[in-house]
Design an enzyme around this catalytic site. Structure first.
Site, PDB file in Angstrom:
ATOM      1  N   MET A 299       0.956  -1.159   0.137  1.00 14.63           N
ATOM      2  CA  MET A 299      -0.036   0.054  -0.014  1.00 14.63           C
ATOM      3  C   MET A 299       0.687   1.126  -0.144  1.00 14.63           C
ATOM      4  SD  MET A 299      -3.152  -1.094  -0.070  1.00 14.63           S
ATOM      5  CE  MET A 299      -2.472  -2.095  -1.312  1.00 14.63           C
ATOM      6  N   HIS A 300       1.752   1.345  -1.256  1.00 10.27           N
ATOM      7  CA  HIS A 300       2.470   2.499  -1.216  1.00 10.27           C
ATOM      8  C   HIS A 300       2.025   3.813  -1.004  1.00 10.27           C
ATOM      9  CE1 HIS A 300       5.388  -0.392  -2.972  1.00 10.27           C
ATOM     10  NE2 HIS A 300       4.402  -0.613  -3.928  1.00 10.27           N
ATOM     11  N   ASP A 301       1.044   4.070  -1.715  1.00  9.13           N
ATOM     12  CA  ASP A 301       0.478   5.272  -1.580  1.00  9.13           C
ATOM     13  C   ASP A 301      -0.350   5.843  -0.262  1.00  9.13           C
ATOM     14  OD1 ASP A 301       1.669   5.752  -4.099  1.00  9.13           O
ATOM     15  OD2 ASP A 301      -0.262   4.974  -5.321  1.00  9.13           O
TER      16      ASP A 301
END
Length: 408
Positions: A299-301
């Site tokens: 869940m980078h962003d």
């Protein structure tokens, strides 16, 4: 084979215009914001300091004016839903850009998220269709042909505003000088375009929190993280602009894998946001399994958004960060210079030591064919970026899943 002139014509600006515009941004900003005068995460004003004394639910912070620049994208979609579920944020605009998928998909995907969240009051403005100087490279291999991992939603009925994204960013920042934080979770083309169009703009931006970059290797090449790889010239303009930057890169986002338990929690909640997030998450998990990956999608962003909402989620360190733009194999690599990290690190407590601060920032060694000496880009260490180096993953997912499911 294309000539150089033909290749340049596919970009929005020429190389000469890029260099001239970049110089204008740098000369005018002059690190006007005090060389990252503090972390964008740590410097958010506590709620009790608000002039009216009122408090907001949630983390007790804000509301903060933000513009979210994005290329939805699986993790972008969940990040947008998280942001729109967070009362700490006053979202002034959402500005899609080409990245994970082309603009023809990132724009309607952003509009879909706005409708799902019931936030059609937020202006959505179409951004750049291509990087400043390069052909667009997408990540459909990770996000599916529609950008949402194959999760299908109705066509949006909401229309984007007529103003182009870069111009809308410029207008909003000028309307609220010193108040707007840019949360960038895609390639930085829109931001660089806005800065190039208005050399005074950088000094008016409160801070920039980006998902992008890495000091520990890339995810599209061994050197480069995807968002910076897509438009390294834009990223370099931003890093050298003088805006206080917090970089939430792969160093921490790789520790945020979505799991079946997370998705089941979302599936169990009846609200539209949770159901949409669950649908996207379930498709992304299945996609990873089909490709043989050992973990779910990261869940980078969402971590970049969560780190802004709750600064205790991340720990950061000061670096001078620059971007490689010319390497055949390394374009898009983010390089972090520090006198207290890496092989030349000094003992703790020397961050303010004069000798440590005299660390030169060097470019590549000169070639035999050149009469130039090895360039010194900076004669001493002056940090321009807070780089996230540690993450409390449990705290992050508690915020993300709690907000999306409606339990927090």
């Amino acid at each position: 084979m294309e000539s150089k002139s033909e290749i340049f014509r596919i970009s929005r600006i020429t190389r000469r215009q890029f260099v001239a515009s970049s110089a204008a941004v740098l000369a005018t900003s002059g690190f006007a914001n005090g060389a990252n005068a503090g972390s964008a995460l740590a410097e958010q004003r506590p709620e009790q300091d608000k002039p009216d004394g009122k408090s907001e639910p949630g983390t007790g912070r804000g509301p903060f004016r933000v513009i979210i620049d994005t290329d939805p994208g699986v993790d972008d979609a969940l990040a947008l839903l998280l942001a729109m579920r967070s009362p700490e944020l006053k979202i002034e605009a959402i500005t899609p850009v080409a990245g994970n998928v082309p603009l023809d998909l990132t724009l309607p995907n952003a509009l879909r998220m706005v409708e799902i969240a019931g936030r059609t009051d937020i202006p959505v403005a179409a951004g750049a269709r291509a990087p400043l100087m390069r052909r667009l490279v997408t990540a459909t291999y990770a996000h599916g042909e529609n950008g949402l991992g194959g999760a299908v939603f109705p066509e949006p009925t909401t229309k984007p505003v007529a103003t182009p994204a870069a111009e809308l960013i410029r207008q909003i920042v000028r309307k609220y000088p010193g108040e707007v934080t840019l949360i960038t979770i895609g390639p930085l083309t829109n931001i660089a375009t806005a800065l190039n169009s208005d050399p005074e703009l950088a000094s008016m931006v409160r801070a920039l929190v980006m998902m992008g970059g890495s000091l520990s290797g890339g995810n599209i090449t061994p050197a480069a993280e995807f968002n910076v790889y897509v438009d390294p010239e834009a990223a370099r303009i931003v890093f050298q602009s003088g805006i206080p930057i917090t970089m939430v890169g792969l160093d921490v986002t790789r520790r945020t894998s979505l799991t079946d338990d997370h998705v089941r929690t979302l599936e169990a909640a009846p609200n539209p946001i949770s159901q949409a997030a669950a649908k996207i998450g379930r498709n992304a998990l299945n996609h990873n399994r089909e490709r043989g990956y050992l973990v779910g999608p990261n869940m980078h962003d969402s971590l970049a958004v969560a780190g802004f909402l709750d600064p205790a989620t991340l720990k950061s360190r000061d670096y001078y960060v620059d971007v490689e733009t010319t390497g055949e194999l390394t374009a898009g690599e983010t390089l972090g210079y520090s006198p207290v990290a890496g092989d030349l690190r000094r003992r703790p407590g020397m961050e303010k030591d004069a000798a440590a601060m005299n660390m030169p920032i060097r470019g590549s060694a000169p070639t035999l064919a050149s009469t130039k000496t090895s360039p010194v880009l900076r004669d001493k260490f002056v940090p321009n970026t807070k780089v996230a180096v540690e993450v409390d993953s449990a705290r992050f997912f508690d915020l993300l899943i709690g907000r999306l499911s409606g339990s927090k």
